[in-house]
Each structure stands twice: as structure tokens, then as C-alpha cells.
Design a protein around this motif. Structure first.
Motif, PDB file in Angstrom:
ATOM      1  N   ASP A  21       0.831  -1.201   0.000  1.00 25.42           N
ATOM      2  CA  ASP A  21       0.000   0.000   0.000  1.00 25.42           C
ATOM      3  C   ASP A  21       0.868   1.254   0.000  1.00 25.42           C
ATOM      4  O   ASP A  21       0.550   2.233  -0.690  1.00 25.42           O
ATOM      5  N   ASN A  22       1.954   1.237   0.772  1.00 23.77           N
ATOM      6  CA  ASN A  22       2.878   2.381   0.758  1.00 23.77           C
ATOM      7  C   ASN A  22       3.487   2.574  -0.626  1.00 23.77           C
ATOM      8  O   ASN A  22       3.598   3.698  -1.110  1.00 23.77           O
ATOM      9  N   LEU A  23       3.873   1.491  -1.266  1.00 21.51           N
ATOM     10  CA  LEU A  23       4.440   1.572  -2.611  1.00 21.51           C
ATOM     11  C   LEU A  23       3.415   2.135  -3.592  1.00 21.51           C
ATOM     12  O   LEU A  23       3.727   3.015  -4.399  1.00 21.51           O
ATOM     13  N   LYS A  24       2.184   1.674  -3.511  1.00 25.96           N
ATOM     14  CA  LYS A  24       1.117   2.162  -4.379  1.00 25.96           C
ATOM     15  C   LYS A  24       0.888   3.659  -4.171  1.00 25.96           C
ATOM     16  O   LYS A  24       0.757   4.418  -5.126  1.00 25.96           O
ATOM     17  N   THR A  25       0.886   4.088  -2.918  1.00 24.94           N
ATOM     18  CA  THR A  25       0.659   5.496  -2.610  1.00 24.94           C
ATOM     19  C   THR A  25       1.780   6.364  -3.158  1.00 24.94           C
ATOM     20  O   THR A  25       1.531   7.428  -3.739  1.00 24.94           O
ATOM     21  N   VAL A  26       3.014   5.919  -2.992  1.00 22.91           N
ATOM     22  CA  VAL A  26       4.150   6.681  -3.518  1.00 22.91           C
ATOM     23  C   VAL A  26       4.076   6.767  -5.036  1.00 22.91           C
ATOM     24  O   VAL A  26       4.314   7.821  -5.625  1.00 22.91           O
ATOM     25  N   MET A  27       3.702   5.666  -5.684  1.00 25.23           N
ATOM     26  CA  MET A  27       3.602   5.663  -7.141  1.00 25.23           C
ATOM     27  C   MET A  27       2.500   6.608  -7.630  1.00 25.23           C
ATOM     28  O   MET A  27       2.608   7.193  -8.706  1.00 25.23           O
ATOM     29  N   GLN A  28       1.450   6.781  -6.845  1.00 25.84           N
ATOM     30  CA  GLN A  28       0.353   7.643  -7.242  1.00 25.84           C
ATOM     31  C   GLN A  28       0.638   9.120  -6.970  1.00 25.84           C
ATOM     32  O   GLN A  28       0.194   9.980  -7.729  1.00 25.84           O
ATOM     33  N   LEU A  29       1.358   9.415  -5.887  1.00 25.44           N
ATOM     34  CA  LEU A  29       1.479  10.807  -5.454  1.00 25.44           C
ATOM     35  C   LEU A  29       2.800  11.485  -5.773  1.00 25.44           C
ATOM     36  O   LEU A  29       2.841  12.706  -5.886  1.00 25.44           O
ATOM     37  N   ASP A  30       3.870  10.734  -5.892  1.00 27.40           N
ATOM     38  CA  ASP A  30       5.184  11.329  -6.126  1.00 27.40           C
ATOM     39  C   ASP A  30       5.494  11.312  -7.620  1.00 27.40           C
ATOM     40  O   ASP A  30       5.536  10.255  -8.255  1.00 27.40           O
ATOM     41  N   ASN A  31       5.722  12.483  -8.178  1.00 27.75           N
ATOM     42  CA  ASN A  31       5.977  12.586  -9.615  1.00 27.75           C
ATOM     43  C   ASN A  31       7.241  11.856 -10.047  1.00 27.75           C
ATOM     44  O   ASN A  31       7.359  11.470 -11.206  1.00 27.75           O
ATOM     45  N   LYS A  32       8.190  11.659  -9.148  1.00 26.19           N
ATOM     46  CA  LYS A  32       9.424  10.946  -9.488  1.00 26.19           C
ATOM     47  C   LYS A  32       9.165   9.465  -9.771  1.00 26.19           C
ATOM     48  O   LYS A  32       9.979   8.795 -10.388  1.00 26.19           O
ATOM     49  N   TYR A  33       8.032   8.954  -9.314  1.00 27.71           N
ATOM     50  CA  TYR A  33       7.709   7.545  -9.480  1.00 27.71           C
ATOM     51  C   TYR A  33       6.731   7.298 -10.629  1.00 27.71           C
ATOM     52  O   TYR A  33       6.468   6.164 -10.970  1.00 27.71           O
ATOM     53  N   LYS A  34       6.203   8.342 -11.205  1.00 29.49           N
ATOM     54  CA  LYS A  34       5.241   8.180 -12.309  1.00 29.49           C
ATOM     55  C   LYS A  34       5.956   7.631 -13.531  1.00 29.49           C
ATOM     56  O   LYS A  34       7.062   8.021 -13.859  1.00 29.49           O
ATOM     57  N   GLY A  35       5.326   6.697 -14.194  1.00 32.03           N
ATOM     58  CA  GLY A  35       5.905   6.074 -15.377  1.00 32.03           C
ATOM     59  C   GLY A  35       6.794   4.881 -15.080  1.00 32.03           C
ATOM     60  O   GLY A  35       7.232   4.202 -15.999  1.00 32.03           O
ATOM     61  N   LEU A  36       7.059   4.615 -13.801  1.00 31.22           N
ATOM     62  CA  LEU A  36       7.866   3.451 -13.437  1.00 31.22           C
ATOM     63  C   LEU A  36       6.953   2.239 -13.253  1.00 31.22           C
ATOM     64  O   LEU A  36       5.807   2.370 -12.827  1.00 31.22           O
ATOM     65  N   ASN A  37       7.484   1.070 -13.546  1.00 35.73           N
ATOM     66  CA  ASN A  37       6.707  -0.123 -13.220  1.00 35.73           C
ATOM     67  C   ASN A  37       6.902  -0.434 -11.730  1.00 35.73           C
ATOM     68  O   ASN A  37       7.679   0.224 -11.039  1.00 35.73           O
ATOM     69  N   THR A  38       6.222  -1.455 -11.254  1.00 35.64           N
ATOM     70  CA  THR A  38       6.238  -1.758  -9.817  1.00 35.64           C
ATOM     71  C   THR A  38       7.631  -2.108  -9.323  1.00 35.64           C
ATOM     72  O   THR A  38       8.054  -1.643  -8.258  1.00 35.64           O
ATOM     73  N   GLN A  39       8.351  -2.904 -10.066  1.00 38.64           N
ATOM     74  CA  GLN A  39       9.689  -3.305  -9.641  1.00 38.64           C
ATOM     75  C   GLN A  39      10.635  -2.102  -9.601  1.00 38.64           C
ATOM     76  O   GLN A  39      11.411  -1.961  -8.663  1.00 38.64           O
ATOM     77  N   GLN A  40      10.578  -1.252 -10.604  1.00 37.45           N
ATOM     78  CA  GLN A  40      11.432  -0.062 -10.618  1.00 37.45           C
ATOM     79  C   GLN A  40      11.087   0.869  -9.460  1.00 37.45           C
ATOM     80  O   GLN A  40      11.984   1.426  -8.812  1.00 37.45           O
ATOM     81  N   ALA A  41       9.803   1.040  -9.200  1.00 35.48           N
ATOM     82  CA  ALA A  41       9.383   1.904  -8.094  1.00 35.48           C
ATOM     83  C   ALA A  41       9.813   1.327  -6.752  1.00 35.48           C
ATOM     84  O   ALA A  41      10.273   2.061  -5.868  1.00 35.48           O
TER      85      ALA A  41
END
Length: 101
Positions: A21-41
């Protein structure tokens, strides 16, 4: 024993799900994580924050889920035992409402 097993269930549920859930939240809210797949994030989160990045904020849901699930499972066991011991096998409750257990 139901209180203990419920608490273990609640804790294991939170421990296994909260990091995702923390990983999902970071991927949704932090622009540095946008466009990354789950493993990269996940790799970026680990390299930047280590374990704390995945477990940040885990204590309140850990305590709440453990308490909630222990009450839920023990009340279910108590109700099940009461119905089983106090109602006949052909009662309306057992036959129609409780699925004929």
C-alpha cells in the motif's frame, strides 16, 4: 485462543499488505515515481528510504487491525458455539439462516 488467533491474523494481514500500500501510494502521489513499473518503483523506494519507506505508518493499522480481527473472530466463535449448543438441529436458525451447518 480466538483472541490470539484473531490478533495474529490481523497483524499478518497488515504486515503483508501495508508495504504494498505504501508503494502504491508513492507511485500515485510522487511525480518521481510516475511512469515506473512496480519493480522499478520498489527499487527506487528501497534505495532512497530502505525499510522505513515500506513500513512508514504501520503502527496504527497494525494495532487497529489486530484488535478488530481478534474481536471479530472471537465473537464469531462464541456465536457459533452458542448456536451449536443451544439450538436443535432442525431449528429454523440452523436450517435456514445459518446454512444448515
Amino acid at each position: 485462543i480466538a483472541l490470539f488467533t484473531g490478533a495474529v491474523y490481523g497483524a499478518s494481514h497488515t504486515i503483508s499488505g501495508h508495504p504494498l500500500d505504501n508503494l502504491k501510494t508513492v507511485m500515485q502521489l510522487d511525480n518521481k515515481y510516475k511512469g515506473l513499473n512496480t519493480q522499478q518503483a520498489a527499487t527506487r523506494l528501497w534505495s532512497k528510504h530502505r525499510l522505513h519507506g515500506f513500513t512508514r505508518g504501520i503502527i496504527p493499522p497494525l494495532l487497529g487491525s489486530s484488535l478488530y480481527r481478534s474481536i471479530m473472530i472471537s465473537s464469531y466463535e462464541l456465536s457459533y458455539t452458542w448456536f451449536d449448543q443451544n439450538l436443535s438441529d432442525d431449528s429454523l436458525w440452523k436450517r435456514d439462516f445459518l446454512g444448515g451447518y
